[in-house]
Design a protein around this motif. Structure first.
Motif, mmCIF file in Angstrom:
data_model
loop_
_atom_site.group_PDB
_atom_site.id
_atom_site.type_symbol
_atom_site.label_atom_id
_atom_site.label_comp_id
_atom_site.label_asym_id
_atom_site.label_seq_id
_atom_site.Cartn_x
_atom_site.Cartn_y
_atom_site.Cartn_z
ATOM 1 N N GLY A 79 0.796 -1.219 0.000
ATOM 2 C CA GLY A 79 0.000 0.000 0.000
ATOM 3 C C GLY A 79 0.827 1.266 0.000
ATOM 4 O O GLY A 79 0.298 2.357 -0.207
ATOM 5 N N ARG A 80 2.123 1.146 0.223
ATOM 6 C CA ARG A 80 3.010 2.308 0.237
ATOM 7 C C ARG A 80 4.112 2.225 -0.808
ATOM 8 O O ARG A 80 4.807 3.199 -1.050
ATOM 9 C CB ARG A 80 3.639 2.472 1.631
ATOM 10 N N SER A 81 4.265 1.066 -1.401
ATOM 11 C CA SER A 81 5.327 0.858 -2.382
ATOM 12 C C SER A 81 5.063 1.664 -3.651
ATOM 13 O O SER A 81 3.922 2.040 -3.940
ATOM 14 C CB SER A 81 5.436 -0.631 -2.733
ATOM 15 N N ASP A 82 6.118 1.905 -4.404
ATOM 16 C CA ASP A 82 5.994 2.651 -5.654
ATOM 17 C C ASP A 82 5.184 1.863 -6.680
ATOM 18 O O ASP A 82 5.204 0.630 -6.704
ATOM 19 C CB ASP A 82 7.381 2.945 -6.234
ATOM 20 N N LEU A 83 4.480 2.606 -7.527
ATOM 21 C CA LEU A 83 3.709 2.011 -8.613
ATOM 22 C C LEU A 83 4.317 2.405 -9.954
ATOM 23 O O LEU A 83 4.958 3.446 -10.075
ATOM 24 C CB LEU A 83 2.254 2.459 -8.536
ATOM 25 N N HIS A 84 4.100 1.574 -10.949
ATOM 26 C CA HIS A 84 4.635 1.807 -12.282
ATOM 27 C C HIS A 84 3.488 1.726 -13.283
ATOM 28 O O HIS A 84 2.552 0.943 -13.093
ATOM 29 C CB HIS A 84 5.699 0.756 -12.600
ATOM 30 N N VAL A 85 3.529 2.547 -14.328
ATOM 31 C CA VAL A 85 2.442 2.554 -15.309
ATOM 32 C C VAL A 85 3.003 2.423 -16.722
ATOM 33 O O VAL A 85 4.165 2.734 -16.985
ATOM 34 C CB VAL A 85 1.590 3.842 -15.213
#
Length: 225
Positions: A79-85
């Motif tokens: 829930g806090r980790s980085d996201l990638h798109v």
């Protein structure tokens, strides 16, 4: 602007289903200080199917995709980790921008949040999609040394491409805040609840919650562009 479709798989193999045989239970619904007795019911009669908010990004063409930078939503994501798109071409290859430049991934996006970008009838745009995406990605704007984690990143890349397509179609471009609040946040909220439910059932075999209340769903429609 055309509204985006609700992303949820209808396939049974992607639904989370729980059945516990013929056992009966006394089911009660707790809402605030009140308690409503629903009587004796078989668990198999209860609403026990929840749509999986995640899709295999490589099977969704011409779409925006979001996943954890490391690991998967149902695995390591906290829930806090980085996201990638990224954005898929018509063959399910995910184009995404990082410190290494534009990557073209044929694997690794099997569990992602997906947002279709084209309406079903847009055959002309679909035929040109791969060329547009490739030409856009080879621009010097997306060279590795130009990457900045906070201001020129994967989100900048995807949203800029989406706005280029919107502009080509004579449509109004989107601000980052508008795209995030209108199309991404509703889906990440659903995903967060699904993750909580999935992990609780995986650990304990059940999940207890209050009575569900009506909640706004992501907007329906045929595509962003």
């Amino acid at each position: 602007m055309d509204k985006l479709p609700l992303i949820s798989s209808k396939r049974e193999d992607q639904d989370m289903n729980w059945r516990r045989g013929e056992t009966t239970r006394r089911v009660k619904c707790i809402a605030g200080d009140s308690e409503q007795d629903l009587g004796s019911r078989k668990l198999e009669d209860a609403p026990v199917s929840i749509a999986n908010p995640f899709t295999n990004g490589h099977q969704e063409k011409c779409s925006f995709h979001l996943r954890p930078t490391q690991g998967t939503f149902l695995g390591e994501y906290d829930g806090r980790s980085d996201l990638h798109v990224g954005i898929t071409n018509t063959n399910g290859v995910v184009y995404n921008y990082s410190a290494h430049g534009v990557q073209r991934d044929g694997a690794g996006w099997e569990q992602s949040i997906s947002i279709p970008l084209l309406q079903p009838h847009m055959y002309g745009m679909m035929e040109q999609w791969d060329k547009y995406l490739e030409d856009f990605s080879t621009s010097g704007t997306w060279l590795p040394h130009r990457y900045e984690e906070d201001h020129h990143n994967c989100y900048t890349y995807t949203l800029t491409f989406i706005n280029c397509v919107l502009m080509a179609e004579g449509r109004q471009q989107l601000e980052k805040s508008e795209f995030t609040e209108k199309y991404i946040v509703p889906r990440t909220r659903l995903a967060s609840k699904f993750i909580t439910l999935y992990r609780a059932i995986r650990e304990h075999g059940f999940y207890v919650t209050d009575c569900p209340q009506h909640e706004a769903q992501p907007p329906e429609g045929g595509g962003l562009c």
